[in-house]
Design an enzyme around this catalytic site. Structure first.
Site, PDB file in Angstrom:
ATOM      1  N   TYR A 115       0.582  -1.452  -0.144  1.00 43.38           N
ATOM      2  CA  TYR A 115       0.330  -0.060   0.360  1.00 43.38           C
ATOM      3  C   TYR A 115       1.188   1.015  -0.107  1.00 43.38           C
ATOM      4  O   TYR A 115       0.285   2.500  -0.346  1.00 43.38           O
ATOM      5  CB  TYR A 115      -0.933  -0.300   1.303  1.00 43.38           C
ATOM      6  N   ILE A 116       1.559   1.083   0.353  1.00 39.93           N
ATOM      7  CA  ILE A 116       2.888   2.597   0.197  1.00 39.93           C
ATOM      8  C   ILE A 116       3.679   2.754  -0.712  1.00 39.93           C
ATOM      9  O   ILE A 116       4.194   1.526  -1.237  1.00 39.93           O
ATOM     10  CB  ILE A 116       3.496   2.579   2.154  1.00 39.93           C
TER      11      ILE A 116
END
Length: 832
Positions: A115-116
């Protein structure tokens, strides 16, 4: 198997274990936990950055992809790589981040790697990478090349810090400030001395007195900023390095449960900025609570630095100064190598451009149109044609040069083409001249390099941690009363567990207790559940070491001769659990005993036995007639007749001199140790006046635990209610200075009162408590300086403390003011 074979096998296995352990320890030290001195990186960090450089196209990449790319170089699992990437990203220096990367202040974890996103920062691309100056090695599986160390042109290890535990050693290098690192690098290049102290992203305050340049054995004290919102509420605005808000709150709750502090509740209001609100219990001093928070919670932590790095495959323990010197010297060498490489490239380019110019300008290219028998003869003919122009060149013409010229497409050559080549040559010559100048002035070049780093990347990297010395806080002095002391006088026991016996006082479990018995014995003990002192206890109290104000008054009969004596004494220092004799003789008996906080000397009524031959069977005795002596002294004779009873008659006045109070503006604390500025001599009932630059005044007591913001204080002195205060303040709304004279009319202690006109930008300029102060006002510059001496007592009358006051002068940036306390005889009176 024979015994001989067994022992030989056992020896072989033992030897292998020894070798394996050494191999493992060396691997962990060199390849896992300890950073290299050259680039300040651990192997996993170096491989991550190298993988990100290979992936770099200016856009963000999923951290999961970066982890996969890094695994080509790092022979360990994805979890350790992901943790290292997050750690690098949270330092906000080499990696730009996108998404939820967690928070070092709160301890919140980053989101999952899928997600990052991340990419190399512009700073990292400038200081950490240059394939031309990088030394390479094969990766663990031999498929790829990886850098032995990155050509780091910045003291990264000092900027980021490092922490790691290996086998048999550990490293803990604290982060330092970006601007200060660059400034120190410049000073080192100039041959000047420099200092470096840590700076933390989490803010706070540090005491660096014992930092010891970051070497082993050093110690750093870190505190949070605690603000007093009001008398019942405290706000914590940051966290110490290495402590999260959750850990800090847990330590506060634990201290409250143990009775070290007394609070109603603690609330975490942290959002964009840290804010922990502490609501105090009723009647609890905020100043003492602040000291207690520093003494008993993680509001103050101690950090022990231990700089350990790998240099030439061996661990070393340098100071931060030595680390910076090594890095700056390496940077200087790397800059020199880059300049030398650039010079060689420019000279090669100048050589080829010059060849190209001659090739076309002198029509040597026409050799290509002639019908030579072989290609080799064409090359020979071109080389021969250049013979007459060799002096214009700076090196010999190679076969590769000629082949490169022949590969250039031949078309009709215009004059503009020749002029363009001439312009290129002039430009190259300027660049070569500049590079040679930089090589000859390498120190100036390196200094300019660091200064440019500050200009390009220094914004937002100002110091966050305040450097200031911390005062020593004695835990015993600030611990809240969290237990009760009881006494069984007849049996001679004191303690916290004797709940059915006589209550004495509240205390903390860090206190010492002093007790005296009827037999003239004294003992000091720690607070405990039950301690034996001696039968027939006459006095129990809390003992303060080096206390020269509590006076003990005692009257006793000497068992050897029956004579009664009286004495007064201090108890300043003792050994715990040791019994001290205050009298002489086995049958000694104490008739009367008292403890007096300020040297009080009471009057007692002495009643003799009815059968004695004394003419007066009752008489008064005043302790104030006695001098204070050592506790082992015999004392003054009271009577040779037997005493039946001694009764208290009348309290006496305090016999001790007033104590002198000093104000130490380094710590903003009152003291009796002659540190700072003398405020005055104080009787117990005296008060202190404090006037602040923001326009508040405060009348406070003599409590030494009070904390003052010394930077905001304009005046602190012994309070006299009859003194007139003369104050000059800036009225921003009217752009003028106003003056007022008033007396303190408020009676409330330890409360601030705002006494100037309210308004944004209004501030107190100067204040005096002299009877008739003269104000010297100066304005203008150079030859236009004007001075005026103003008798303020004649200019403005005494008014109420809330009054606005009268106009003194228009606002001017050049206007200055100071007080003249005593007017000289030859000075004229001037009024403006």
């Amino acid at each position: 198997m024979s015994n001989k074979d067994f022992h030989s096998s056992e020896t072989g296995i033992g030897s292998q274990y020894k070798n394996w352990f050494l191999d493992y320890a060396s691997y962990v030290i060199l390849e896992r936990a300890v950073p290299a001195v050259q680039d300040g990186l651990k192997p996993v960090q170096r491989r991550i950055l190298h993988a990100m450089k290979e992936m770099d196209d200016g856009r963000f990449n999923k951290v999961a992809n970066i982890i996969g790319q890094s695994m080509q170089f790092h022979p360990h699992g994805d979890a350790s790589i992901g943790e290292a990437i997050v750690n690098l990203g949270q330092k906000d220096l080499l990696i730009e981040t996108q998404g939820n990367w967690g928070d070092v202040r709160t301890g919140d974890d980053a989101a999952a790697a899928r997600y990052i996103e991340a990419r190399l920062s512009k700073f990292a691309l400038e200081v950490a990478f240059n394939p031309k100056t990088t030394d390479w090695q094969l990766s663990y599986d031999g498929r790829k090349n990886e850098p032995i160390s990155l050509p780091m042109k910045f003291p990264l290890l000092l900027a980021q810090g490092a922490e790691g535990i290996a086998v048999g050693l550990a490293t803990k290098i604290l982060p330092h400030n970006f601007h200060e690192i660059c400034a120190a690098a410049v000073k080192h290049l100039r041959g000047k001395k420099f200092e470096l102290v840590p700076d933390f992203q989490t803010g706070g305050m540090i005491d660096v007195v014992n930092y010891n340049e970051g070497k082993r054995g050093g110690r750093l004290r870190v505190r949070v900023h605690i603000e007093e919102l009001d008398k019942k509420t405290l706000l914590i605005k940051d966290v110490p390095f290495g402590v999260t808000t959750s850990q800090l709150i847990d330590s506060i709750i634990k201290a409250n449960e143990q009775g070290k502090i007394k609070i109603r509740k603690v609330t975490d209001n942290t959002a964009a900025e840290v804010e922990i609100q502490i609501d105090l219990a009723q009647g609890i001093s905020p100043d003492i609570t602040i000291d207690a928070l520093y003494a008993f919670t993680d509001c103050e932590v101690s950090i022990s630095p231990n700089a350990c790095v790998i240099n030439k495959q061996r661990p070393e323990f340098p100071s931060v100064q030595e680390l910076l010197k090594i890095s700056v010297d390496d940077t200087k060498s790397l800059l020199k190598r880059e300049l030398e490489i650039k010079l060689a490239e420019l000279q090669d380019k100048w050589h080829y451009t010059s060849l190209e110019k001659i090739f076309f300008e002198e029509k040597i290219y026409k050799e290509l149109e002639k019908k030579h028998e072989t290609w080799e003869k064409v090359l020979v003919a071109i080389a021969k044609a250049f013979e007459g122009f060799r002096k214009q060149l700076k090196r010999n013409i190679t076969r590769e040069d000629i082949i490169k010229l022949t590969e250039k497409p031949v078309r009709r050559i215009y004059k503009l083409d020749i002029e363009e080549l001439n312009a290129q040559i002039r430009s190259l010559e300027e660049e070569i001249k500049q590079v040679k100048f930089d090589l000859n002035n390498l120190v100036d070049f390196a200094v300019n390099y660091y200064e440019n780093l500050v200009k390009k990347y220094g914004k937002g990297r100002e110091r966050k941690t305040e450097i200031r010395p911390f005062e020593a806080i004695e835990a015993k002095q600030v611990a809240m009363a969290n237990t009760k002391i009881y006494v069984n006088r007849a049996e001679g026991f004191i303690g916290t567990g004797l709940r059915k016996d006589e209550f004495v006082t509240e205390c903390s479990d860090l206190d010492d207790i002093i007790a005296f018995t009827r037999a003239g014995k004294m003992k000091v003990v720690k607070v405990a559940e039950k301690s034996f002192i001696g039968k027939d206890i006459v006095y129990v109290g809390i003992f303060q070491k080096n206390d020269e104000r509590t006076t003990y008054n005692m009257m006793y009969v000497d068992g050897r001769n029956g004579i009664s004596y009286a004495k007064r004494f201090f108890v300043t220092g003792v050994t715990r659990e040791k019994e001290y004799e205050l009298t002489k003789g086995e049958k000694t008996k104490v008739h009367y005993f008292s403890a007096n906080a300020n040297g009080g000397a009471e009057t007692v009524r002495i009643i003799l036995t009815p059968g004695c031959s004394a003419r007066h069977k009752e008489f008064d005795f005043q302790f104030e007639t006695l001098e204070i002596k050592a506790r082992t002294s015999l004392g003054n004779q009271v009577t040779k007749y037997p005493i039946k009873a001694v009764k208290f008659k009348q309290a006496g006045k305090a016999m001790l001199h007033k104590r002198e109070l000093w104000f130490d503006d380094t710590f903003g604390r009152l003291n009796t140790d002659q540190k700072g500025t003398l405020i005055g001599s104080f009787a117990p009932e005296d008060r202190i006046l404090v006037i602040y630059a923001d326009g508040n005044y405060e009348v406070t007591d003599q409590e030494l635990a009070q904390r003052f913001d010394a930077d905001k204080i304009l005046l602190i002195e012994k309070f006299d209610p009859e003194k007139i205060i003369t104050a000059v303040y800036l009225d921003s709304e009217k752009a003028q200075y106003s003056i007022k004279r008033f007396k303190i009319e408020t009676n409330s202690l330890n409360n601030k009162f705002f006494f100037i006109k309210e308004g944004e930008g209004n501030r107190l300029e100067t204040v005096s408590t002299e009877q008739e102060p003269i104000l010297i006002v100066q304005s203008g510059r150079g030859s236009k300086i004007r001075k005026a001496k103003i008798k303020t007592a004649k200019l403005v009358d005494i008014m109420g403390w809330k009054a606005v006051g009268a106009k003194l002068a228009d606002y001017s940036k050049t206007l200055t003011m100071e007080w003249e306390v005593k007017k000289k005889q030859d000075q004229p009176e001037l009024f403006d």
